[in-house]
Design an enzyme around this catalytic site. Structure first.
Site, PDB file in Angstrom:
ATOM      1  N   GLU A 190      15.735  53.917  -5.691  1.00  0.00           N
ATOM      2  CA  GLU A 190      15.358  52.805  -6.579  1.00  0.00           C
ATOM      3  C   GLU A 190      15.059  53.274  -8.007  1.00  0.00           C
ATOM      4  O   GLU A 190      13.929  53.131  -8.499  1.00  0.00           O
ATOM      5  CB  GLU A 190      14.160  52.049  -6.010  1.00  0.00           C
ATOM      6  CG  GLU A 190      14.452  51.384  -4.683  1.00  0.00           C
ATOM      7  CD  GLU A 190      13.230  50.707  -4.087  1.00  0.00           C
ATOM      8  OE1 GLU A 190      12.105  50.999  -4.530  1.00  0.00           O
ATOM      9  OE2 GLU A 190      13.413  49.895  -3.170  1.00  0.00           O
ATOM     10  N   GLU A 236      17.143  48.845   2.966  1.00  0.00           N
ATOM     11  CA  GLU A 236      15.746  48.761   3.421  1.00  0.00           C
ATOM     12  C   GLU A 236      15.334  47.310   3.554  1.00  0.00           C
ATOM     13  O   GLU A 236      15.652  46.487   2.688  1.00  0.00           O
ATOM     14  CB  GLU A 236      14.778  49.357   2.374  1.00  0.00           C
ATOM     15  CG  GLU A 236      14.782  50.836   2.218  1.00  0.00           C
ATOM     16  CD  GLU A 236      13.751  51.257   1.156  1.00  0.00           C
ATOM     17  OE1 GLU A 236      12.782  50.518   0.915  1.00  0.00           O
ATOM     18  OE2 GLU A 236      13.955  52.314   0.561  1.00  0.00           O
ATOM     19  N   GLU A 274       1.661  54.939   2.222  1.00  0.00           N
ATOM     20  CA  GLU A 274       2.237  53.728   2.814  1.00  0.00           C
ATOM     21  C   GLU A 274       1.929  53.626   4.308  1.00  0.00           C
ATOM     22  O   GLU A 274       2.724  53.116   5.085  1.00  0.00           O
ATOM     23  CB  GLU A 274       3.736  53.673   2.524  1.00  0.00           C
ATOM     24  CG  GLU A 274       3.994  53.505   1.026  1.00  0.00           C
ATOM     25  CD  GLU A 274       5.412  53.074   0.684  1.00  0.00           C
ATOM     26  OE1 GLU A 274       5.605  51.890   0.362  1.00  0.00           O
ATOM     27  OE2 GLU A 274       6.312  53.925   0.728  1.00  0.00           O
TER      28      GLU A 274
HETATM   29  C1  GLA Z   1      10.681  50.542  -1.583  1.00  0.00           C
HETATM   30  C2  GLA Z   1      10.888  52.012  -1.371  1.00  0.00           C
HETATM   31  C3  GLA Z   1      10.355  52.540  -0.083  1.00  0.00           C
HETATM   32  C4  GLA Z   1       9.050  51.912   0.278  1.00  0.00           C
HETATM   33  C5  GLA Z   1       9.222  50.430   0.271  1.00  0.00           C
HETATM   34  C6  GLA Z   1       7.971  49.730   0.682  1.00  0.00           C
HETATM   35  O1  GLA Z   1      11.727  49.755  -1.252  1.00  0.00           O
HETATM   36  O2  GLA Z   1      12.226  52.408  -1.508  1.00  0.00           O
HETATM   37  O3  GLA Z   1      10.206  53.929  -0.235  1.00  0.00           O
HETATM   38  O4  GLA Z   1       8.088  52.285  -0.631  1.00  0.00           O
HETATM   39  O5  GLA Z   1       9.552  50.006  -1.024  1.00  0.00           O
HETATM   40  O6  GLA Z   1       8.172  48.354   0.777  1.00  0.00           O
END
Ligand code: GLA
Length: 661
Positions: free
Chosen positions: A154, A307, A355
């Site tokens: 990201e 994801e 997380e």
């Molecule tokens: C993003 C990140 C992941 C995680 C998610 C949590 O999409 O890529 O590493 O942190 O958020 O929702």
């Protein structure tokens, strides 16, 4: 030759998620193997945040632990999506290269202790990123488990440091050629901002009052190019050693400071991450919004959901759980709209770390849990959908999206803070989703002739070429709706003079906007057709356009609010306010009728989502999701891949994937 298909290698659609085994030990890895088999996982994303373990000190790599995991996954029938770990540099990197830490606009240099603690323009960061990408590719480039490369995570983090300032100046020189041109574009004659040497030019750092809007827009464009360059460096380093497809996971709609059209063109397979922003039906609509945008970024090609959360809904300041069944409905919402499977963040819920409360496929409670049972149901469903691989989706309607327009609506000094770019796109998409219509997103400069209806909800910035493209679209028979403040500025962020919008568009719409009149926060302005507007109103003159609804209040009384112009073989519509939900929904229905565009599957009750995927050889599958409270009889009973039987009706909350004759 790089193959662009992940599914060829998997032999079906993808199912799995981010796998971070370095958080666990041997007994848990053994259980992971068994549970992955039970859940029918066939793809695991590995190494996203593993830099500290892969390169424990500068230039010394340790791959032994990763070898073991990749071999174990391979032995268990799970292919690997191997990430480069460059979104999270380890503490040693920070200490060795403090100049590679990101600096906020107010000059604060951040430090390690979280993730994304890097400056993309710092030479030390860029070369470290290239080196580790290259080392990973050299080692694993032809590993039989490897299905996909996942560069970074990201891209999006901004920086305002001196490296950034130097790189920004280089970019500006290339774009503008001279300081005179830069001064002219940024309007620096106002407020005594004239630059007399390049060294004076800075990123848009914290300053006294409004930042220069031209500078802010150019900074976004510069940063976007920087992200794309950083991605290409890693991709090209990987390609030296590997023929597997390369991607980076996109995050929609507004997190990434990047022109996603340009970035997506660089990807072998477009992948994206999705976490709904509100629960219930809104989450389903948001899923479709996300999936339609990703498919469009992939230019209609199959894409992959990289994801999602098994039970994660980000609702402003809290994280809500998904209801039973939503995991499958959201998954099929993505697959219906072109995803080649569904991956989750993450496989096993962390027991510690930042997380640890984020949902996962194997929750803290372990496999004897609702969440894991639903995971196995989703895995079973995906395993039954292999024949959908490679099929695509077509849409009769496009919503226009341009990162320049988004950025132009994020600068200081706008007349209203409520001209939300993504909200406007979301409203347009939602009204079409409610009507059962499949939607593409399109760039205003692209060929639009295949769409019956094109909607421009927030094209505040419009280049001359974009405006001319839209004029031609209408002239050639298209139906176009432009919404308030559309085309007010050109691609230098200069106001259109002599009345908005841009000339070619005034011609196609048959109107000229003379004055904009923002509304107060809760203010409503009534329209003659019974609907009402919020946020914004305009005083416009309709040359040849008919007035379909007029304002009924104040100085705008009897002035046009909604117009239609028959132009060439098409129609140009203009809406000069933000309509309330019901009013906007009615307008969208009317436009669909006029344009001859309709739902994917006519005759379904509200709340039943239907999208058809088409194979190149003519086979078709209809994905149905019942979000409503009632059992629905299907217009044509057909074989349902999910159950292996003939489906005749669809109970509340149920899904079906019908093989169409
Ligand atoms: C993003 C990140 C992941 C995680 C998610 C949590 O999409 O890529 O590493 O942190 O958020 O929702």
């Amino acid at each position: 030759m790089t193959t662009r298909s992940v599914t060829d290698r998997l032999g079906g659609l993808a199912f799995g998620g981010d796998y971070n085994p370095e958080q666990w030990d041997e007994p848990v890895w053994k259980e992971d193997d068994e549970l992955m088999r039970r859940a029918r996982v066939n793809l695991a994303t590995v190494g996203v945040f593993s830099w500290a373990l892969l390169e424990p000190e500068e230039g010394r790599y340790d791959f032994a632990w990763l070898d073991a995991h990749i071999d174990r996954l391979h032995g268990n029938g799970v292919a690997v999506d191997l990430a480069t770990p460059t979104a999270s540099p380890p503490p040693w990197f920070t200490l060795a290269h403090p100049d590679a830490l990101p600096v906020t606009p107010d000059g604060t240099r951040l430090t390690h202790g979280s993730r994304d603690t890097y400056c993309l323009t710092a030479p030390a960061y860029r070369s470290a990123a290239r080196r580790i990408a290259s080392a990973l590719a050299e080692r694993y480039g032809d590993h039989p488990a490897l299905a996909l490369w996942h560069v970074h995570n990201e891209y999006g983090t901004l920086c305002h440091c001196d490296h950034t300032a130097a790189a920004f100046r280089g970019w500006l020189r290339a774009r503008h050629g001279s300081l005179d041109a830069l001064n002219d574009t940024w309007g620096t004659a106002f407020w005594s901002q004239c630059y007399t040497s390049w060294e004076q030019v800075l990123p848009p750092r914290a300053t006294q009052w409004h930042k220069n809007p031209g500078q802010a827009l150019d900074f976004h464009r510069f940063w976007s190019d920087e992200i794309i360059a950083a991605y290409r460096e890693q991709r090209d380093a990987i390609r030296v050693h590997s023929d597997r497809p390369v991607t980076t996971n996109l995050m929609l709609p507004g997190y990434q400071n990047v022109d996603l059209w340009s970035l997506a063109r660089e990807l072998d397979v477009v992948t994206s991450d999705h976490y709904p922003g509100s629960p219930g039906l809104d989450a389903a609509a948001d899923t479709a919004f996300h999936a339609d945008r990703t498919r469009s970024l992939a230019d209609g090609s199959p894409w992959l959901l990289m994801e999602q959360g098994t039970s994660t809904v980000y609702d402003r300041d809290r994280v809500l759980a998904k209801e039973p069944g939503e995991m499958l409905r959201h998954t099929l919402g993505h697959i219906a709209r072109g995803s080649e499977g569904a991956l989750f963040f993450q496989w096993r819920q962390s027991r510690a770390g930042a997380e640890m409360w984020h949902s996962a496929m194997v929750p803290h409670a372990g496999p004897d849990s609702r969440i894991f049972r639903e995971v196995t149901q989703v895995g079973d469903a995906i395993a039954r959908l292999g024949e959908l691989a490679g099929s695509t989706v077509s849409a009769p309607v496009a919503v226009l999206h341009d990162a320049d327009a988004w950025w132009a609506l994020s600068v200081d000094g706008l007349p209203s803070p409520d001209l939300g770019y993504h909200e406007a796109l979301g409203q347009a998409h939602r009204a079409l989703w409610d009507a059962g219509v499949t939607v593409d997103f399109a760039h205003p400069g692209q060929e639009l002739g295949r769409y019956r209806l094109v909607i421009a909800p927030a094209l505040f910035l419009m280049s001359d070429a974009g405006a001319e493209n839209l004029r031609r679209y209408v002239e050639g028979g298209g139906t176009l709706l432009v919404q308030h403040a559309g085309g007010f500025v050109d691609d230098r962020l200069h106001a259109r003079l002599g009345g908005y919008p841009a000339g070619p568009l005034r011609e196609a719409l048959g109107i000229r906007v003379e004055e904009y009149r923002p509304l107060r926060r809760e203010e409503r302005i009534a329209l003659s057709d019974g609907s009402y507007g919020t946020v914004w109103s305009e005083s416009l003159r309709s040359g040849n356009a008919e007035t379909l609804a007029a304002y009924t209040q104040g100085m705008l009384t009897d002035r046009p609010a909604l117009t239609r112009h028959r132009y060439g073989a098409g129609q140009g519509w203009y809406l000069s306010t933000r309509l309330n939900g019901a009013g906007y929904g009615a307008l969208i229905h009317r436009l669909l009728d006029e344009a001859g565009a309709g739902p994917d599957t006519p005759g379904l009750p509200a709340g039943v989502e239907a999208v058809t995927r088409h194979a190149p050889d003519g086979r078709r599958w209809q994905v149905l999701i019942n979000h409503g409270p009632d059992t629905v009889s299907l217009p044509e009973p057909a074989h349902d891949l999910l159950t292996g039987t003939t489906a005749r009706d669809l109970p509340p909350g149920a899904c079906a994937v019908l093989r169409k004759p």
